[in-house]
Design a protein around this motif. Sequence first.
Motif, PDB file in Angstrom:
ATOM      1  N   CYS A 197       0.814  -1.222   0.000  1.00 38.21           N
ATOM      2  CA  CYS A 197       0.000   0.000   0.000  1.00 38.21           C
ATOM      3  C   CYS A 197       0.840   1.262   0.000  1.00 38.21           C
ATOM      4  O   CYS A 197       0.304   2.356   0.080  1.00 38.21           O
ATOM      5  N   THR A 205      -5.806   2.339   0.042  1.00 34.30           N
ATOM      6  CA  THR A 205      -5.159   1.523   1.071  1.00 34.30           C
ATOM      7  C   THR A 205      -6.204   0.790   1.897  1.00 34.30           C
ATOM      8  O   THR A 205      -6.090  -0.413   2.152  1.00 34.30           O
ATOM      9  N   GLU A 209      -6.526  -3.179   2.312  1.00 34.69           N
ATOM     10  CA  GLU A 209      -6.428  -3.792   3.645  1.00 34.69           C
ATOM     11  C   GLU A 209      -7.620  -4.689   3.931  1.00 34.69           C
ATOM     12  O   GLU A 209      -7.483  -5.794   4.458  1.00 34.69           O
ATOM     13  N   GLN A 230      -1.055  -0.096  10.006  1.00 32.85           N
ATOM     14  CA  GLN A 230      -1.484  -1.119   9.067  1.00 32.85           C
ATOM     15  C   GLN A 230      -1.236  -2.509   9.653  1.00 32.85           C
ATOM     16  O   GLN A 230      -2.114  -3.371   9.584  1.00 32.85           O
ATOM     17  N   VAL A 234      -4.297  -5.195   9.982  1.00 36.13           N
ATOM     18  CA  VAL A 234      -4.520  -6.347   9.105  1.00 36.13           C
ATOM     19  C   VAL A 234      -3.986  -7.671   9.634  1.00 36.13           C
ATOM     20  O   VAL A 234      -4.388  -8.723   9.158  1.00 36.13           O
TER      21      VAL A 234
END
Lengths: 273, 322
Positions: A197, A205, A209, A230, A234
């Motif tokens: 990303c 993004t 995700e 992030q 995730v």
Amino acid sequence: MLNNSVESEQKMSEFEKTLDENGPIIQAKGVEVYYGEKQALFGIDIDFQKHQVTSLIGPSGCGKSTFLRCINRMNDLVDIARVEGQVIIENQDIYSKDVDVVALRAHVGMVFQKPNPFPKSIYDNVAYGPRIHKTVTSKDEMDYVVEHSLKRAGLWDEVKDRLQEQGTGLSGGQQQRLCIARAIAIEPKVILMDEPCSALDPIATAVVEELIDELRERFTIIIVTHSMQQAARVSQKTAFFHLGNLVEHGDTDQIFTNPQDDRTENYITGRIG
Amino acid sequence: MSDISSKFAVGVNPFAKKRSGIADKLIMVVLISCASVAILATIGIVMSLIFETIRFFEQVPITDFLFGTHWSPQTAITAEVVGSSGAFGAVPLITGTLLISFIAMLIATPLGLASAVYLAEFASSRTRSIAKPLLEMLAGIPSVVYGFFAALTIAPFIRNTGATAGFEISSESALAAGIAMGIMVVPLVSSLSDDVINSVPQSLRDASLGMGATHAETVRKVVLPAAVPGIAGSLLLATSSAIGETMIVVMAAGLAANLTLNPFEAVTTVTVQIVTLLTGDQEFDSAKTLSAFALGLFLFVITLILNVIALKIVNHFREQYD
């Protein structure tokens, strides 16, 4: 007929999931990488579980991307790189002599930092893998694989009316999802993502995700990311690399709330990095 | 009072000019005049081509020149000699030029492309560091050397081979000139194509290899298709240099203006005719001499068009990936 195969695929995946949740799919044992004289990775030992997303985090130059590229032997392409130790995928050391890199990479797909669709049509981009591996023979079957892969990559609705247009004409986020569709079209077991990303805007993004979370159902995902948010969003597992060492790895929650090592704590609180 | 406050004292301009700038201006004038020489020379050449061509077309109709199939520029000095009119049909020259260029590209395209693909994709850096300069040395050989190579080695070889097979092949043939010219433009094709192939982003190769494609599959299905526009551009540039080539054809292709597509016959080209028209003593008002300017202009326009198209293609290709 096609619906049946989707259902059976889903059943299979449920079955596989319950079966494999308890075993590691990838085991790295004492992985060391040298670029010429310079050692880039020091004795990495880590297991990756099936159907989980594992984030590799750490400051720039810490070796997380280098490690990621050990898992599908992309480091073979760098003349001066030398890999030692073992990477075992489903009981097979991928660095042993009788392993065919081509077959390995069909099982361990990769999505790169910058979206890199081929200058071909959207359809041909997705069909590329099935064509070279000859996993699909008929036109109908190929249509199905392309549609199915684009659907799983969450791109189908946006491109279904222009499959013959150039893949390079899509927006950055769409291009990256096209690359994901291209990677999953050959049904790999593992998908490696190298900062997927970092070239995308926040909205794209978020879409990617979300997609990563959905893909976990069928694939094991290892993602290198610079963004700790992030990683927290995730992944279920997180591994922290620093100066070529794997400092700490474990459940994402634990790494971010209760890191065991000072270096990890310094990094996630923003003191180093 | 500190230094700072004195510098910015009231009434003193802190940004006043300290250097006169005469040296800068002088250098600029020198540079501009150097650049203008080249531009003015080009303009002058083109203008003279155009004016002399206009004079030529006052004596010979343009349609005769462009569509006439007979080339025989000998005009008699005195009116009594028969055949004094001369014939200025450029078609045999144009077909001769195209035939030889076609043969040259037939040779140069596969050789140049294959060596470019090998150098760019498969050669080790060691081999590459030796082979690439060697290949580029071919470009440094004067074309007159290729010319006698064509006339003394290739042409007799073709004639002897033909003789053993029972064919009568003249010692000057389009084939001999075309082969030599093809070898001459190989380095041009290979080094331009090599650049183009290298400018295909590594990320595309990684994508293909990362999906389990072999190196050869990656080259065939990703790198070459992505490089096609640039390769086409390099082939056009090579063609235009083949069309403009003179020495080889003078020495190996002959002077006979035959209208033929048979590569075993002697043909002549636009460039060769310009050379023969203008060597020796010439009067500057005869149609014979003036026709050289018309041929020159024709050649100039053709190669200009090819070059513009080729550069457009190559530049467009570069922009796509930058």
